[in-house]
Each structure stands twice: as structure tokens, then as C-alpha cells.
Design a protein around this motif. Structure first.
Motif, PDB file in Angstrom:
ATOM      1  N   LEU A 108      -3.925   1.940 -18.284  1.00 44.18           N
ATOM      2  CA  LEU A 108      -2.904   2.086 -17.246  1.00 44.18           C
ATOM      3  C   LEU A 108      -2.286   0.749 -16.864  1.00 44.18           C
ATOM      4  O   LEU A 108      -1.120   0.679 -16.473  1.00 44.18           O
ATOM      5  N   PHE A 109      -3.062  -0.324 -16.992  1.00 42.62           N
ATOM      6  CA  PHE A 109      -2.497  -1.661 -16.778  1.00 42.62           C
ATOM      7  C   PHE A 109      -1.412  -1.931 -17.830  1.00 42.62           C
ATOM      8  O   PHE A 109      -0.326  -2.429 -17.503  1.00 42.62           O
ATOM      9  N   ALA A 110      -1.719  -1.592 -19.072  1.00 40.07           N
ATOM     10  CA  ALA A 110      -0.733  -1.775 -20.147  1.00 40.07           C
ATOM     11  C   ALA A 110       0.488  -0.887 -19.920  1.00 40.07           C
ATOM     12  O   ALA A 110       1.632  -1.313 -20.127  1.00 40.07           O
ATOM     13  N   ASN A 217       1.628  -2.633  -7.066  1.00 46.99           N
ATOM     14  CA  ASN A 217       1.674  -1.329  -6.416  1.00 46.99           C
ATOM     15  C   ASN A 217       1.994  -0.200  -7.393  1.00 46.99           C
ATOM     16  O   ASN A 217       1.498   0.920  -7.241  1.00 46.99           O
ATOM     17  N   LEU A 218       2.802  -0.487  -8.409  1.00 43.40           N
ATOM     18  CA  LEU A 218       3.052   0.502  -9.452  1.00 43.40           C
ATOM     19  C   LEU A 218       1.764   0.796 -10.214  1.00 43.40           C
ATOM     20  O   LEU A 218       1.428   1.955 -10.488  1.00 43.40           O
ATOM     21  N   PHE A 219       1.030  -0.248 -10.543  1.00 42.81           N
ATOM     22  CA  PHE A 219      -0.244  -0.106 -11.256  1.00 42.81           C
ATOM     23  C   PHE A 219      -1.252   0.701 -10.437  1.00 42.81           C
ATOM     24  O   PHE A 219      -1.886   1.634 -10.945  1.00 42.81           O
ATOM     25  N   ILE A 220      -1.392   0.377  -9.156  1.00 45.73           N
ATOM     26  CA  ILE A 220      -2.334   1.100  -8.295  1.00 45.73           C
ATOM     27  C   ILE A 220      -1.923   2.568  -8.162  1.00 45.73           C
ATOM     28  O   ILE A 220      -2.774   3.467  -8.154  1.00 45.73           O
ATOM     29  N   SER A 221      -0.616   2.826  -8.092  1.00 42.84           N
ATOM     30  CA  SER A 221      -0.132   4.205  -7.994  1.00 42.84           C
ATOM     31  C   SER A 221      -0.477   4.990  -9.253  1.00 42.84           C
ATOM     32  O   SER A 221      -0.887   6.158  -9.175  1.00 42.84           O
ATOM     33  N   LEU A 222      -0.335   4.370 -10.411  1.00 38.45           N
ATOM     34  CA  LEU A 222      -0.717   5.025 -11.668  1.00 38.45           C
ATOM     35  C   LEU A 222      -2.211   5.323 -11.694  1.00 38.45           C
ATOM     36  O   LEU A 222      -2.638   6.391 -12.155  1.00 38.45           O
ATOM     37  N   LEU A 223      -3.023   4.389 -11.193  1.00 37.09           N
ATOM     38  CA  LEU A 223      -4.467   4.604 -11.147  1.00 37.09           C
ATOM     39  C   LEU A 223      -4.819   5.797 -10.250  1.00 37.09           C
ATOM     40  O   LEU A 223      -5.704   6.602 -10.580  1.00 37.09           O
ATOM     41  N   LYS A 224      -4.136   5.932  -9.129  1.00 41.06           N
ATOM     42  CA  LYS A 224      -4.415   7.033  -8.219  1.00 41.06           C
ATOM     43  C   LYS A 224      -4.179   8.387  -8.869  1.00 41.06           C
ATOM     44  O   LYS A 224      -4.902   9.348  -8.615  1.00 41.06           O
TER      45      LYS A 224
END
Length: 231
Positions: A108-110, A217-224
Motif C-alpha cells: 500500500l505504501f507503493a 494521509n493518503l497512505f494512512i487512508s489506504l491502510l484503513k
């Protein structure tokens, strides 16, 4: 001939400033990721877990100081605060590495990095003025912030999913919008303040902080939404 030479100089100066913005932003993300890895690998994060909310408050404080005291600060001081903020965010990275499976975290980071890059390029090259999105995006940020605060107390999976999907939309839009603002600001500086190195350096750091926050914040949103949970 003279106009062509001037335009080329403005183009080169603006491109250098934009490159500086994304260079500092990428450096900040790298520092956060490395700090997160160090905290997890050395297991220091377990000892510091009780200070989580203190770190969040410190992060907010750094952003507020950078935003409201910038005129009185030198470019070097702003750079130091930006790097300090990146170090603090490493704590958040470490927490996320413990919450989510490491394979999902890396994937998800990638995905966030590729999506961010595509949106930043779109914002930089599009001829359409994205200013019409500003009000809706700011409202979206406050809505997500409020929902996250409420969810600290009620721990609702539905609200968590909502903030994730909303975050993906809002921070994707902000990435494109802010990319366009950075491009316009860089050209404005190249036209009128090309010799003001302090102004250019400050612009780079503020631009880097803006895009850094959008990416994180985009990365954290994808993780959620897609991160899953460790067993």
C-alpha cells in the motif's frame, strides 16, 4: 530573442524550485520510514507506546509553528522543523507497522507512492483551474478530522472505513490541487522574486510539508480500507 531567453530562465528557475519541493518532501518521507523501521526493529516503540498522543500533539504543534511563525523564522529554521516533524512521524510509521501486516504495509505504501506521483503530475500539467475544489477539500479535511476524533472514543469499524474512503478521495484531490498551486507559486517566484533565496527556500519547505502531509494521509487512508489486521 530577449523574451525567449527570459522565458527560458523563468522556466529553469521554476523547475528548480519545484524539484526542490519534491526533493525535500521525498527526503522527509524517507526519514519517517527509516525512523519507523528503527523503532520497530529495536522494539523501542513498545516502550514509547504510552507517549502516542503526546507525539500527535507535538506534530500538530510543529505544523502550527511552521504555519504561523514562518515570517519570523529563517529558511534554515524551517528546514530543521520540517525534518523534526518527519522524525516524529516515524513514530506513527512504527505504530502502523505493528498494526498492519508488513506485506500489506509495503504494497500500500507503493500504491500510495504511485497514485501520489500520478496525481501530482496531473495537477502540474493540467490546464484546468482546480481552485473550484478548494472549499470542498477543506471541508472534507475537517470532516475526516472530526470523525477520527469521535472514533477514538467509540471505535466504530464503519466510521473507520468511512474515514478511509473519504481520506482517499480528499487527499487525492488535495494532491492534485496543491501540485497546481506549487507550480503556479514557483513560476510567480521565478518572475518576481528570483533573487530572493530566503523566499525560495521557504517556499520549498512549505511546499514539501504540504505534499508530505497529503502523501502520508493518503497512505494512512489506504491502510484503513485495505490494510487488514495482524492475526
Amino acid at each position: 530573442m530577449e523574451n525567449a531567453s527570459k522565458n527560458a530562465h523563468v522556466q529553469a528557475s521554476a523547475s528548480k524550485t519545484i524539484a526542490g519541493v519534491y526533493g525535500w518532501m521525498s527526503f522527509g518521507v524517507l526519514i519517517s520510514a527509516l525512523m519507523g523501521l528503527v523503532l520497530v526493529q529495536t522494539q523501542i516503540i513498545q516502550a514509547l507506546g504510552n507517549f502516542y498522543y503526546g507525539v500527535i500533539i507535538a506534530q500538530l504543534g510543529v505544523v502550527l509553528v511552521m504555519s504561523f511563525a514562518a515570517e519570523k523564522m529563517s529558511a534554515a529554521a524551517l528546514k530543521g522543523m520540517f525534518l523534526f516533524y518527519a522524525v516524529l512521524t516515524g513514530f506513527t510509521f512504527a505504530i502502523l507497522m505493528l498494526i498492519y501486516p508488513i506485506g500489506n504495509f509495503i504494497a500500500l505504501f507503493a500504491m500510495a507512492a504511485m497514485g501520489f506521483a500520478a496525481l501530482a503530475v496531473f495537477g502540474a500539467v493540467t490546464k484546468k483551474n482546480l481552485g473550484f475544489m478548494r472549499t470542498f477539500l477543506i471541508m472534507g479535511v475537517f470532516m475526516i478530522l472530526g470523525a477520527n476524533i469521535v472514533n477514538i472514543f467509540i471505535h466504530s469499524p464503519i466510521l473507520r472505513s468511512f474515514t478511509g474512503w473519504a481520506g482517499i478521495l480528499v487527499f487525492s484531490g488535495l494532491t492534485a490541487y496543491d501540485s497546481q498551486r506549487i507550480r503556479e507559486g514557483a513560476y510567480e517566484l521565478a518572475l518576481h522574486d528570483a533573487g530572493d533565496t530566503q523566499a525560495i527556500r521557504k517556499f520549498m519547505i512549505f511546499g514539501a510539508l504540504t505534499m508530505y502531509l497529503n502523501f502520508i494521509n493518503l497512505f494512512i487512508s489506504l491502510l484503513k480500507v485495505f490494510g487488514g489486521n495482524r492475526d
